[in-house]
Write a protein that holds these residues in place. Structure first.
Motif, PDB file in Angstrom:
ATOM      1  N   ARG A 213       0.851  -1.194   0.000  1.00  0.00           N
ATOM      2  CA  ARG A 213       0.000   0.000   0.000  1.00  0.00           C
ATOM      3  C   ARG A 213       0.881   1.236   0.000  1.00  0.00           C
ATOM      4  N   ILE A 214       0.531   2.206  -0.814  1.00  0.00           N
ATOM      5  CA  ILE A 214       1.219   3.495  -0.793  1.00  0.00           C
ATOM      6  C   ILE A 214       0.162   4.524  -0.475  1.00  0.00           C
ATOM      7  N   ASP A 215       0.292   5.158   0.696  1.00  0.00           N
ATOM      8  CA  ASP A 215      -0.770   6.087   1.087  1.00  0.00           C
ATOM      9  C   ASP A 215      -0.230   7.216   1.960  1.00  0.00           C
ATOM     10  N   GLY A 216      -1.113   7.911   2.642  1.00  0.00           N
ATOM     11  CA  GLY A 216      -0.712   9.046   3.463  1.00  0.00           C
ATOM     12  C   GLY A 216      -0.916  10.336   2.689  1.00  0.00           C
ATOM     13  N   ALA A 217       0.094  11.227   2.753  1.00  0.00           N
ATOM     14  CA  ALA A 217      -0.009  12.526   2.092  1.00  0.00           C
ATOM     15  C   ALA A 217       0.233  12.390   0.587  1.00  0.00           C
ATOM     16  N   VAL A 218      -0.593  11.569  -0.055  1.00  0.00           N
ATOM     17  CA  VAL A 218      -0.477  11.353  -1.497  1.00  0.00           C
ATOM     18  C   VAL A 218      -1.838  11.642  -2.129  1.00  0.00           C
ATOM     19  N   ARG A 274       7.428   6.842   5.502  1.00  0.00           N
ATOM     20  CA  ARG A 274       7.548   5.788   6.504  1.00  0.00           C
ATOM     21  C   ARG A 274       7.357   4.423   5.854  1.00  0.00           C
ATOM     22  N   PHE A 275       8.264   3.506   6.151  1.00  0.00           N
ATOM     23  CA  PHE A 275       8.206   2.145   5.622  1.00  0.00           C
ATOM     24  C   PHE A 275       7.773   1.228   6.758  1.00  0.00           C
ATOM     25  N   GLU A 276       6.704   0.497   6.501  1.00  0.00           N
ATOM     26  CA  GLU A 276       6.133  -0.325   7.568  1.00  0.00           C
ATOM     27  C   GLU A 276       6.150  -1.794   7.172  1.00  0.00           C
ATOM     28  N   SER A 277       6.532  -2.628   8.125  1.00  0.00           N
ATOM     29  CA  SER A 277       6.608  -4.071   7.901  1.00  0.00           C
ATOM     30  C   SER A 277       5.294  -4.748   8.282  1.00  0.00           C
ATOM     31  N   ILE A 278       5.101  -5.963   7.797  1.00  0.00           N
ATOM     32  CA  ILE A 278       3.926  -6.742   8.195  1.00  0.00           C
ATOM     33  C   ILE A 278       3.922  -6.998   9.707  1.00  0.00           C
ATOM     34  N   GLN A 323      17.554   0.189  10.007  1.00  0.00           N
ATOM     35  CA  GLN A 323      16.605   1.061   9.311  1.00  0.00           C
ATOM     36  C   GLN A 323      16.131   0.460   7.982  1.00  0.00           C
ATOM     37  N   TRP A 324      16.732  -0.671   7.575  1.00  0.00           N
ATOM     38  CA  TRP A 324      16.377  -1.318   6.315  1.00  0.00           C
ATOM     39  C   TRP A 324      15.193  -2.268   6.559  1.00  0.00           C
ATOM     40  N   VAL A 325      14.025  -1.720   6.664  1.00  0.00           N
ATOM     41  CA  VAL A 325      12.824  -2.484   7.038  1.00  0.00           C
ATOM     42  C   VAL A 325      12.588  -3.684   6.106  1.00  0.00           C
ATOM     43  N   LYS A 326      12.366  -4.844   6.720  1.00  0.00           N
ATOM     44  CA  LYS A 326      12.082  -6.065   5.943  1.00  0.00           C
ATOM     45  C   LYS A 326      10.577  -6.303   5.872  1.00  0.00           C
ATOM     46  N   TRP A 327      10.164  -7.098   4.921  1.00  0.00           N
ATOM     47  CA  TRP A 327       8.745  -7.461   4.728  1.00  0.00           C
ATOM     48  C   TRP A 327       7.857  -6.207   4.652  1.00  0.00           C
ATOM     49  N   VAL A 328       8.280  -5.230   3.854  1.00  0.00           N
ATOM     50  CA  VAL A 328       7.531  -3.963   3.756  1.00  0.00           C
ATOM     51  C   VAL A 328       6.158  -4.221   3.145  1.00  0.00           C
ATOM     52  N   GLU A 329       5.117  -3.662   3.755  1.00  0.00           N
ATOM     53  CA  GLU A 329       3.780  -3.802   3.167  1.00  0.00           C
ATOM     54  C   GLU A 329       3.092  -2.439   3.022  1.00  0.00           C
ATOM     55  N   ARG A 330       3.745  -1.400   3.560  1.00  0.00           N
ATOM     56  CA  ARG A 330       3.114  -0.094   3.456  1.00  0.00           C
ATOM     57  C   ARG A 330       4.171   1.005   3.364  1.00  0.00           C
ATOM     58  N   ILE A 331       3.951   1.927   2.425  1.00  0.00           N
ATOM     59  CA  ILE A 331       4.800   3.106   2.314  1.00  0.00           C
ATOM     60  C   ILE A 331       3.892   4.303   2.536  1.00  0.00           C
ATOM     61  N   GLU A 332       4.136   5.014   3.641  1.00  0.00           N
ATOM     62  CA  GLU A 332       3.248   6.121   3.990  1.00  0.00           C
ATOM     63  C   GLU A 332       3.994   7.447   3.866  1.00  0.00           C
ATOM     64  N   VAL A 333       3.445   8.353   3.055  1.00  0.00           N
ATOM     65  CA  VAL A 333       4.042   9.678   2.918  1.00  0.00           C
ATOM     66  C   VAL A 333       3.460  10.556   4.021  1.00  0.00           C
ATOM     67  N   ARG A 334       4.348  11.281   4.713  1.00  0.00           N
ATOM     68  CA  ARG A 334       3.913  12.021   5.900  1.00  0.00           C
ATOM     69  C   ARG A 334       4.383  13.470   5.890  1.00  0.00           C
ATOM     70  N   ARG A 335       3.686  14.291   6.637  1.00  0.00           N
ATOM     71  CA  ARG A 335       4.123  15.669   6.827  1.00  0.00           C
ATOM     72  C   ARG A 335       5.051  15.797   8.019  1.00  0.00           C
ATOM     73  N   THR A 336       4.941  14.863   8.951  1.00  0.00           N
ATOM     74  CA  THR A 336       5.687  14.976  10.215  1.00  0.00           C
ATOM     75  C   THR A 336       6.548  13.742  10.436  1.00  0.00           C
ATOM     76  N   PRO A 337       7.614  13.903  11.214  1.00  0.00           N
ATOM     77  CA  PRO A 337       8.427  12.722  11.549  1.00  0.00           C
ATOM     78  C   PRO A 337       7.639  11.774  12.448  1.00  0.00           C
ATOM     79  N   ASP A 338       8.102  10.542  12.537  1.00  0.00           N
ATOM     80  CA  ASP A 338       7.422   9.506  13.318  1.00  0.00           C
ATOM     81  C   ASP A 338       8.312   9.127  14.490  1.00  0.00           C
ATOM     82  N   TYR A 339       8.098   9.744  15.649  1.00  0.00           N
ATOM     83  CA  TYR A 339       8.956   9.439  16.801  1.00  0.00           C
ATOM     84  C   TYR A 339       8.642   8.064  17.381  1.00  0.00           C
ATOM     85  N   GLY A 340       7.422   7.593  17.144  1.00  0.00           N
ATOM     86  CA  GLY A 340       7.021   6.288  17.667  1.00  0.00           C
ATOM     87  C   GLY A 340       7.856   5.138  17.112  1.00  0.00           C
TER      88      GLY A 340
END
Ligand SMILES: Nc1nc2c(c(=O)[nH]1)N[C@H]1C(S)=C(S)[C@@H](COP(=O)(O)O)O[C@H]1N2
Ligand SMILES: [Mo]
Length: 351
Positions: A213-218, A274-278, A323-340
């Protein structure tokens, strides 16, 4: 035991040097570009200087400790802090000389880092007990200036000597990268170590079910399947350098992230990707850097194995392995950094 420097100056240097060692130790986990090599060099110099400073301090106070002078709680903390510091120094020095003191599943470098992490709170409590602002040295006087200069030079000389000795011995330490990591580039393709964090251990991904999935600020969110990614063959040669202490250089191919975003990014405020893994593991990169990073599907022309992140993983040249996220299933474009993300890399996989 003759005193070369005053107790005050020694304590001040111990504190300052420990502070530098802790700060550079933490920063070194993020250092992935040769221009950041100085962070690791400074860490080494601080560590070697600490060996001398700590020895001098122990020579000064050990009688008080064995004679049990002072409140018991204060003494226990001092002893624990000393143990953590000595452990961190020993594992650090041994690592540099090519000796990997493994404990359980951790490399000697990880043990070194964990001891450093344990030392920080112990030292803070120790300081709360013993620190007196009024006991600071006066730097205006000449002796103090000379002694401080000697200590500073001592750290630099010790570091140079260490390098010369390692080069002379031809120890494995000589083959370390500027980050301190050992070369695991042997073999090709998927033949390099698999490293996952605390609980990240997903079942193999079924390529028919997997969607990106590619989503967020897109503009319009997009969904891609494995076949869609196969249409690209962007490639990059990059070094995966794990903070656990090994690295492997490989040729990765897949799709440059910028291409996936080109059609999508319409929000002028978009700054991060942001690159998110399963598994929930995630990391984000500044937009421009993310665009030039690679979403890899193969390594040396072999499809990624499950352990290495099949069907797709992030390859972010100049960034450390975690930082090289494996099993990526989501790419989220964001306005703000992700401290979480700093928490997520420890807790992912537990759900
Ligand atoms: N989803 C996920 N991605 C991850 C990790 C993880 O635990 N989960 N580990 C990271 C770490 S610490 C490193 S060093 C690299 C290791 O990649 P490899 O297992 O392919 O060698 O993947 C990174 N990506
Ligand atoms: Mo890692």
């Amino acid at each position: 035991m003759p005193r070369f420097i005053s107790a005050r100056l020694l304590d001040w240097w111990l504190l300052a040097t420990t502070g530098v060692a802790a700060a550079t130790g933490f920063a070194s986990l993020l250092a992935g570009r040769p221009s950041e090599a100085w962070i690791v060099v400074l860490h080494g110099m601080a560590g070697l200087l600490l060996v001398g400073l700590l020895a001098a301090k122990l020579a000064r106070v050990y009688r008080r400790v064995v004679r049990s002078v002072g409140p018991r709680r204060e003494r226990s903390i001092s002893i624990l802090a000393t143990a953590a510091a000595v452990g961190a120094l020993i594992t650090g020095v041994l690592w540099v000389f090519g000796v990997d003191v493994r404990v359980w599943q951790w490399s000697g470098l990880t043990v070194h880092a964990l001891l450093g992490v344990v030392l920080v709170p112990l030292l803070l409590v120790h300081l709360r007990h013993r620190f007196r602002w009024s006991h600071r040295p006066t730097f205006a006087d000449r002796r103090t200036a000379i002694h401080s200069t000697v200590l500073l030079l001592g750290g630099i000389v010790a570091w140079r000597l260490q390098r010369a000795v390692i080069a002379g011995l031809g120890a494995t330490g000589a083959a370390r990268r500027f980050t301190g990591s050992i070369d695991r580039t042997w073999g090709r393709g998927n033949a390099f170590p698999v490293t996952s964090w605390v609980a990240d251990d997903p079942d193999p991904v079924d390529p028919d079910d997997w969607r990106l999935r590619i989503d967020g600020a897109v503009g319009t969110p997009a969904t891609l399947a494995v076949e869609d990614l196969a249409a690209y063959d962007d490639a990059v040669t990059a070094t995966l350098d794990c903070t656990g202490g090994w690295y492997a250089s490989r040729r990765w191919s897949g799709v440059r992230v910028g291409r996936l975003l080109a059609a999508e990014t319409t929000d002028p405020e978009a700054r991060w990707v942001r690159f998110e893994s399963i598994t929930g593991y995630r990391w984000s990169l500044p937009l421009a850097e993310a665009e030039s990073a690679l979403l890899a599907t193969t390594v040396d022309d072999e499809p990624l194995s499950h352990g290495h992140g099949f069907p797709a993983r992030l390859v972010a040249p100049g960034r450390r392995g975690f930082q090289w996220v494996k099993w990526v299933e989501r790419i989220e474009v964001r306005r703000t950094p992700d401290y979480g993300q700093w928490l997520a890399i420890f807790t992912s996989g537990f759900r």
